[in-house]
Design a protein around this motif. Structure first.
Motif, PDB file in Angstrom:
ATOM      1  N   PHE A   1       0.844  -1.182   0.000  1.00 24.89           N
ATOM      2  CA  PHE A   1       0.000   0.000   0.000  1.00 24.89           C
ATOM      3  C   PHE A   1       0.883   1.236   0.000  1.00 24.89           C
ATOM      4  CE2 PHE A   1       0.900  -0.745   4.396  1.00 24.89           C
ATOM      5  CZ  PHE A   1       0.961   0.504   4.997  1.00 24.89           C
ATOM      6  N   TRP A   2       0.327   2.326  -0.483  1.00 21.04           N
ATOM      7  CA  TRP A   2       1.027   3.594  -0.561  1.00 21.04           C
ATOM      8  C   TRP A   2       0.897   4.302   0.784  1.00 21.04           C
ATOM      9  CZ3 TRP A   2      -0.963   8.607  -0.266  1.00 21.04           C
ATOM     10  CH2 TRP A   2      -0.110   9.636  -0.671  1.00 21.04           C
ATOM     11  N   LEU A   3       2.006   4.795   1.292  1.00 22.40           N
ATOM     12  CA  LEU A   3       2.036   5.512   2.558  1.00 22.40           C
ATOM     13  C   LEU A   3       2.460   6.950   2.276  1.00 22.40           C
ATOM     14  CD1 LEU A   3       1.681   5.000   5.630  1.00 22.40           C
ATOM     15  CD2 LEU A   3       4.141   4.609   5.732  1.00 22.40           C
ATOM     16  N   PRO A   4       1.633   7.935   2.657  1.00 23.95           N
ATOM     17  CA  PRO A   4       1.980   9.326   2.384  1.00 23.95           C
ATOM     18  C   PRO A   4       3.260   9.749   3.109  1.00 23.95           C
ATOM     19  CG  PRO A   4      -0.298   9.138   3.154  1.00 23.95           C
ATOM     20  CD  PRO A   4       0.352   7.806   3.353  1.00 23.95           C
ATOM     21  N   GLU A   5       3.937  10.741   2.550  1.00 21.45           N
ATOM     22  CA  GLU A   5       5.105  11.307   3.223  1.00 21.45           C
ATOM     23  C   GLU A   5       4.693  11.798   4.602  1.00 21.45           C
ATOM     24  OE1 GLU A   5       7.028  14.408   0.967  1.00 21.45           O
ATOM     25  OE2 GLU A   5       7.625  13.005  -0.583  1.00 21.45           O
ATOM     26  N   GLY A   6       5.618  11.706   5.545  1.00 18.88           N
ATOM     27  CA  GLY A   6       5.341  12.194   6.890  1.00 18.88           C
ATOM     28  C   GLY A   6       4.675  11.185   7.798  1.00 18.88           C
ATOM     29  N   PHE A   7       4.523   9.934   7.351  1.00 16.60           N
ATOM     30  CA  PHE A   7       3.954   8.882   8.188  1.00 16.60           C
ATOM     31  C   PHE A   7       5.064   7.918   8.575  1.00 16.60           C
ATOM     32  CE2 PHE A   7       0.085  10.595   6.784  1.00 16.60           C
ATOM     33  CZ  PHE A   7      -0.928  10.128   7.602  1.00 16.60           C
ATOM     34  N   VAL A   8       5.077   7.541   9.840  1.00 15.90           N
ATOM     35  CA  VAL A   8       6.090   6.618  10.344  1.00 15.90           C
ATOM     36  C   VAL A   8       5.413   5.497  11.124  1.00 15.90           C
ATOM     37  CG1 VAL A   8       7.947   8.338  10.435  1.00 15.90           C
ATOM     38  CG2 VAL A   8       6.465   8.015  12.420  1.00 15.90           C
ATOM     39  N   GLN A   9       6.034   4.338  11.099  1.00 10.38           N
ATOM     40  CA  GLN A   9       5.495   3.210  11.854  1.00 10.38           C
ATOM     41  C   GLN A   9       5.773   3.424  13.330  1.00 10.38           C
ATOM     42  OE1 GLN A   9       6.471  -0.611  10.287  1.00 10.38           O
ATOM     43  NE2 GLN A   9       5.155  -1.688  11.739  1.00 10.38           N
ATOM     44  N   SER A  10       4.754   3.220  14.150  1.00 11.24           N
ATOM     45  CA  SER A  10       4.851   3.423  15.588  1.00 11.24           C
ATOM     46  C   SER A  10       5.096   2.111  16.318  1.00 11.24           C
ATOM     47  CB  SER A  10       3.555   4.031  16.127  1.00 11.24           C
ATOM     48  OG  SER A  10       3.301   5.254  15.505  1.00 11.24           O
ATOM     49  N   GLU A  11       5.668   2.225  17.481  1.00 15.17           N
ATOM     50  CA  GLU A  11       5.828   1.078  18.373  1.00 15.17           C
ATOM     51  C   GLU A  11       4.450   0.712  18.925  1.00 15.17           C
ATOM     52  OE1 GLU A  11       8.486  -1.646  19.822  1.00 15.17           O
ATOM     53  OE2 GLU A  11       9.088   0.130  18.709  1.00 15.17           O
ATOM     54  N   LEU A  12       4.125  -0.560  18.914  1.00 15.29           N
ATOM     55  CA  LEU A  12       2.819  -1.003  19.412  1.00 15.29           C
ATOM     56  C   LEU A  12       2.835  -1.168  20.922  1.00 15.29           C
ATOM     57  CD1 LEU A  12       1.995  -3.743  16.758  1.00 15.29           C
ATOM     58  CD2 LEU A  12       1.040  -1.445  16.894  1.00 15.29           C
ATOM     59  N   THR A  13       1.713  -0.826  21.540  1.00 10.68           N
ATOM     60  CA  THR A  13       1.546  -1.071  22.973  1.00 10.68           C
ATOM     61  C   THR A  13       1.035  -2.497  23.160  1.00 10.68           C
ATOM     62  OG1 THR A  13      -0.766  -0.358  23.030  1.00 10.68           O
ATOM     63  CG2 THR A  13       0.919   1.365  23.331  1.00 10.68           C
ATOM     64  N   GLU A  14       1.103  -2.989  24.378  1.00 13.26           N
ATOM     65  CA  GLU A  14       0.569  -4.327  24.669  1.00 13.26           C
ATOM     66  C   GLU A  14      -0.925  -4.389  24.384  1.00 13.26           C
ATOM     67  OE1 GLU A  14       1.623  -5.898  28.511  1.00 13.26           O
ATOM     68  OE2 GLU A  14       3.733  -5.342  28.248  1.00 13.26           O
ATOM     69  N   ASP A  15      -1.646  -3.322  24.713  1.00 14.88           N
ATOM     70  CA  ASP A  15      -3.086  -3.284  24.459  1.00 14.88           C
ATOM     71  C   ASP A  15      -3.390  -3.369  22.961  1.00 14.88           C
ATOM     72  OD1 ASP A  15      -3.698  -3.122  27.152  1.00 14.88           O
ATOM     73  OD2 ASP A  15      -3.969  -0.946  27.136  1.00 14.88           O
ATOM     74  N   GLN A  16      -2.612  -2.651  22.155  1.00 12.82           N
ATOM     75  CA  GLN A  16      -2.817  -2.694  20.705  1.00 12.82           C
ATOM     76  C   GLN A  16      -2.534  -4.089  20.164  1.00 12.82           C
ATOM     77  OE1 GLN A  16      -0.159   0.573  19.891  1.00 12.82           O
ATOM     78  NE2 GLN A  16      -1.857   1.989  19.506  1.00 12.82           N
ATOM     79  N   GLU A  17      -1.468  -4.698  20.646  1.00  8.84           N
ATOM     80  CA  GLU A  17      -1.156  -6.061  20.211  1.00  8.84           C
ATOM     81  C   GLU A  17      -2.259  -7.027  20.630  1.00  8.84           C
ATOM     82  OE1 GLU A  17       2.753  -6.908  21.720  1.00  8.84           O
ATOM     83  OE2 GLU A  17       3.723  -5.833  20.075  1.00  8.84           O
TER      84      GLU A  17
END
Length: 172
Positions: free
Chosen positions: A54-70
């Motif tokens: 998928f295309w990711l716009p400029e200025g977007f970065v992958q974040s570290e996931l929290t335990e709750d998100q996982e």
């Protein structure tokens, strides 16, 4: 320039939605919005485990996931550096159930509609309480991949989110 971009995107999407009225399935293709995406800038990202890109716009970065998100099944979240939006990817256990049926069981899900994105069948639905729009894809493992874009009330991010949605494709 932003107004021109928004107008171009709206015209592309209106064409897709007009087709949806006659065929009952909204069809979106990267070729229809690729020019608009080049005005924004960005790059394709591959999700190796899914063989999807998928295309990711400029200025977007992958974040570290929290335990709750996982624990909620998220395996990737991309945030705008200016906090204007986020794109999350998660798996929902479905045990092979139909995608539309699973979405019908999600509390707060509304406006579910079948879509065809670059030849891939999916269902688009909204999570209004989260100010989000989502795409759900059935997987070969019998689970559902859900891609969530929020907040859709931010017009600039909403335009970028529509480009992200239109870019989802097989990585092959």
């Amino acid at each position: 320039m932003k107004k021109l971009f928004a107008l171009l995107l709206a015209l592309c999407l209106l064409g897709s939605f007009a087709m949806a009225e006659t065929t009952e399935v909204t069809e979106v293709n990267w070729a229809d919005v690729e020019g608009a995406a080049s005005e924004v800038g960005g790059q394709f990202v591959t999700v190796e485990a899914l063989s999807m890109a998928f295309w990711l716009p400029e200025g977007f970065v992958q974040s570290e996931l929290t335990e709750d998100q996982e624990a909620m099944g998220f395996f990737a979240i991309f945030n705008a550096e200016d906090n204007s939006g986020r794109i999350g990817m998660q798996f929902i256990e479905a045990d092979g159930a139909d995608v539309m049926d699973v979405i019908g069981e999600i509390e707060g899900a509304s406006d579910a509609e079948p879509m065809l994105v670059n030849g891939l069948s999916c269902v688009n639905f909204d999570m209004k309480d989260m100010d989000a729009t989502c795409l759900a894809f059935g997987t070969q493992n019998g689970n559902i991949l859900v891609i969530t874009c929020a907040p859709m009330s931010n017009a600039d991010f909403a335009a970028k989110a529509m480009l992200v949605v239109a870019s989802i494709q097989s990585a092959e």
